[in-house]
Design an enzyme around this catalytic site. Structure first.
Site, PDB file in Angstrom:
ATOM      1  N   THR A 336       0.841  -1.175   0.000  1.00 16.30           N
ATOM      2  CA  THR A 336       0.000   0.000   0.000  1.00 16.30           C
ATOM      3  C   THR A 336       0.889   1.241   0.000  1.00 16.30           C
ATOM      4  O   THR A 336       1.906   1.274   0.690  1.00 16.30           O
ATOM      5  CB  THR A 336      -0.879  -0.005   1.258  1.00 16.30           C
ATOM      6  OG1 THR A 336      -1.428  -1.308   1.398  1.00 16.30           O
ATOM      7  CG2 THR A 336      -1.999   1.003   1.160  1.00 16.30           C
ATOM      8  N   ASP A 448       4.932  -5.469 -14.827  1.00 10.35           N
ATOM      9  CA  ASP A 448       3.587  -5.014 -14.471  1.00 10.35           C
ATOM     10  C   ASP A 448       3.351  -3.612 -15.022  1.00 10.35           C
ATOM     11  O   ASP A 448       2.907  -2.714 -14.305  1.00 10.35           O
ATOM     12  CB  ASP A 448       3.394  -5.082 -12.953  1.00 10.35           C
ATOM     13  CG  ASP A 448       1.924  -5.153 -12.553  1.00 10.35           C
ATOM     14  OD1 ASP A 448       1.073  -5.357 -13.454  1.00 10.35           O
ATOM     15  OD2 ASP A 448       1.616  -4.995 -11.364  1.00 10.35           O
TER      16      ASP A 448
END
Ligand SMILES: *[C@@H]1O[C@H](CO)[C@@H](O)[C@H](O)[C@H]1NC(C)=O
Ligand SMILES: *[C@@H]1O[C@H](CO)[C@@H](O)[C@H](O)[C@H]1NC(C)=O
Ligand SMILES: *[C@@H]1O[C@H](CO)[C@@H](O)[C@H](O)[C@H]1NC(C)=O
Ligand SMILES: *[C@@H]1O[C@H](CO)[C@@H](O)[C@H](O)[C@H]1NC(C)=O
Ligand SMILES: *[C@@H]1O[C@H](CO)[C@@H](O)[C@H](O)[C@H]1NC(C)=O
Ligand SMILES: *[C@@H]1O[C@H](CO)[C@@H](O)[C@H](O)[C@H]1NC(C)=O
Ligand SMILES: *[C@@H]1O[C@H](CO)[C@@H](O)[C@H](O)[C@H]1NC(C)=O
Length: 543
Positions: A336, A448
């Site tokens: 996060t 990614d």
């Protein structure tokens, strides 16, 4: 000049690869990899150093079984941080789609960390992990039905749905706990579609009990058009839309189909790579580095501790208001991200890693530090880390405009990003990628590349985020093939099918990104696209 040539090369490779994906999509069906619900346990892991490797190892073992049979269980370790895992694809998924669905499940489930267990229901598969043996459980307090929201009141659909559910449950108990059914709605050209599936670890009587409970609870969804039961031991769904995949039946085994698909795909990929290699002269060979021993990692942690790249854990904790939710910037595959303000007023972005394994964080830091010391204008700058504290934190420069997806998929913010700016973003991304791929000291495959990983600075220039993470978090460099990381929809077909990792994986994802930047549409996100073709498929047919 260099830029343009590179772009053309990328596009070329991309369009050749699109061919294989479209084929794969059509033959392989729909992986239905949308997450329905993720529920985390309420107990915490004891000791990260034991828990994380166990968890990762379990996911790896299951991964191999999923490829062979669409189902897998594994147990790693013992004691309070042992990991017991189960995953299963629903019976109508091909093995290839199963790999896709599982890839998504294992990417999302680590969100439960530091909780020591959790379960995730996707529309095509299920996965659960706990620190105890739960394989025979079939009922629990979290069992529930999720209903659709379109009413079918007053139509004959309800009767048909009821019949289809009962029929499928009966059929599943005759077979191996899986069945699908379709019952026509009289007087219309519609049908009710049903799928029921027990986990393969249940015996017949447990399966029966689970299906009976699940079917009773979804029939409570009527008259809504959809019902799904997310039970501890089974999954049941009815719908007025045909969500079922055609099974490869009639004597041809699933395995055969997969081999056909994979071999057709791989010949296309080989062709693509063959052609691409002619254009794409590789300047630097990928030098596989030996895994650093843990002693080295310890030294590195010490070294870091004394350098000015080291941030104190307490400083970062204070800067982010103790990781307060209001400072949350986003959620990535590895952790996060929070906004923070240092005592000197500098704004920073702090990434709190899901898996805070000291050694891997240090390893990672070392790799990225090599790169960030050069400070490429199209890479998000790493300012340092807190690798020695109670958890691993990475500190990046803060970019006020956040990520590209906020612009291109939003009609009003999208206007700010005119064609000229979009072109600059594309070129900037290419330059950053080329830098990662071609820097001579340490080649990095991003793995990614997607809109949310392209950040924009105050002048809307592109900066690639999250590079180096996938590689550093590779448990075992020699088993790259089984540890698929990445985001569904952006992943290259040869990577999904074989786990074959080259920089072309990034080129493919970049191609998808390019389509998104130009069209302002997301590739194959969300339920809206559930029954329609992905952007990539559309582009393929529009060639
Ligand atoms: C966690 O486990 C490792 C390996 O057994 C051990 O060396 C370490 O001391 C443990 N840490 C804690 C906090 O118990
Ligand atoms: C699972 O973890 C919890 C909390 O850490 C612990 O209390 C429990 O004993 C563990 N279960 C087993 C079977 O070790
Ligand atoms: C089936 O499994 C359940 C749960 O483990 C067990 O309680 C039950 O006795 C088993 N039934 C049969 C017939 O083996
Ligand atoms: C998932 O299901 C649980 C209950 O089983 C519920 O509390 C939770 O809100 C659900 N989560 C989502 C994201 O729907
Ligand atoms: C039904 O749900 C979908 C997605 O969850 C939502 O987009 C749609 O507006 C809802 N329709 C109604 C009538 O509430
Ligand atoms: C039958 O299906 C078609 C589309 O497949 C639809 O346009 C048509 O309205 C349907 N007819 C009835 C009677 O539902
Ligand atoms: C299914 O089982 C759950 C949990 O045991 C229970 O709360 C629920 O009432 C059952 N539902 C039906 C329809 O039997």
């Amino acid at each position: 000049m260099h830029k343009t040539v590179q772009l053309v090369r990328s596009l070329y490779t991309f369009f050749v690869l699109i061919g294989s994906l479209a084929l794969l999509t059509r033959v392989g069906g729909d992986p239905r990899a949308q997450t329905l619900n993720i529920t985390c346990g309420n107990q915490m892991e004891h000791n990260t150093t034991i828990f994380v490797p166990n968890f990762v190892a379990t996911m790896e073992k299951i991964s191999e079984q999923m490829r062979d049979s669409g189902f897998g269980t594994a147990v790693t370790g013992s004691g309070p941080d042992a990991n017991h895992g189960l995953a299963q694809c629903y019976g109508d998924l091909s093995l290839l789609d199963c790999v896709l669905c599982y890839a998504e499940a294992r990417t999302v489930l680590p969100q439960c960390y530091p909780h020591n267990g959790g379960r995730i229901f996707l529309d095509g598969c299920f996965m659960r992990s706990e620190n105890y043996t739960f394989f025979e459980e079939y009922t629990g307090p979290d069992d529930r039905a999720v209903c659709g929201n379109t009413s079918r009141k007053g139509s004959n659909f309800q009767d048909s749905a009821r019949q289809a559910v009962n029929h499928a449950v009966a059929a599943a108990l005759e077979k191996e706990g899986y069945a699908k059914a379709q019952v026509a709605v009289p007087g219309t050209n519609e049908s009710a579609y049903v799928l029921v599936n027990c986990w393969r670890t249940l015996n017949k009587s447990s399966c029966k009990a689970c299906l009976e409970n699940a079917s009773a609870s979804i029939l409570g969804c009527l008259p809504w058009s959809e019902g799904r039961a997310l039970n501890t031991g089974c999954f049941v769904r009815y719908s007025d839309t045909n969500f079922l995949n055609k099974e490869p039946g009639n004597g041809i085994s699933k395995g055969t189909i997969i081999i056909i698909v994979v071999s057709v795909v791989s010949s296309l990929v080989v062709l693509a790579i063959g052609v691409a290699i002619g254009v794409y002269i590789r300047k630097h060979r990928y030098i596989q580095k030996k895994r650093r021993g843990s002693n080295d990692a310890e030294k590195l942690v010490k070294l870091l501790h004394d350098s000015n790249l080291n941030f104190k854990y307490s400083t970062l904790e204070r800067a982010t208001g103790s990781f307060n939710d209001v400072n949350k910037l986003g959620q990535g595959g590895f952790g996060t991200v929070y906004k923070g303000i240092l005592p000197d007023g500098r704004e920073i972005a702090v990434k709190r890693l899901f898996f805070n394994n000291r050694h891997r964080a240090a390893d990672f830091y070392n790799e990225v530090n090599i790169i960030s010391s050069v400070e490429h204008k199209n890479l998000v700058r790493l300012l340092g880390c807190s690798c020695a504290g109670p958890e691993s934190l990475l500190v990046y420069e803060f970019l006020p405009n956040k990520s590209l997806d906020r612009f291109i998929f939003d009609p009003s913010r999208g206007k700010v990003l005119n064609w000229e700016k979009r072109y600059e973003v594309i070129i900037g991304t290419v330059e950053g990628l080329v830098y990662l791929h071609e820097n001579s000291r340490n080649k990095i495959i991003h793995r990614d590349i997607k809109a949310s990983n392209i950040l924009l600075d105050s002048r809307l220039r592109a900066k690639i985020a999250d590079f180096g993470l996938a590689r550093a978090f590779q448990e075992d460099q020699s088993h790259i093939s089984t540890a698929i990381a990445g985001t569904l929809g952006y992943m290259a077909p040869e990577y999904l099918a074989h786990g074959q990792l080259t920089e072309k994986v990034d080129v493919y994802s970049f191609g998808v990104l390019l389509l998104e930047i130009v069209t302002g549409k997301q590739n194959n996100r969300s339920k809206a696209a559930e029954y329609s073709d992905s952007l990539v498929t559309i582009a393929f047919y529009a060639r």
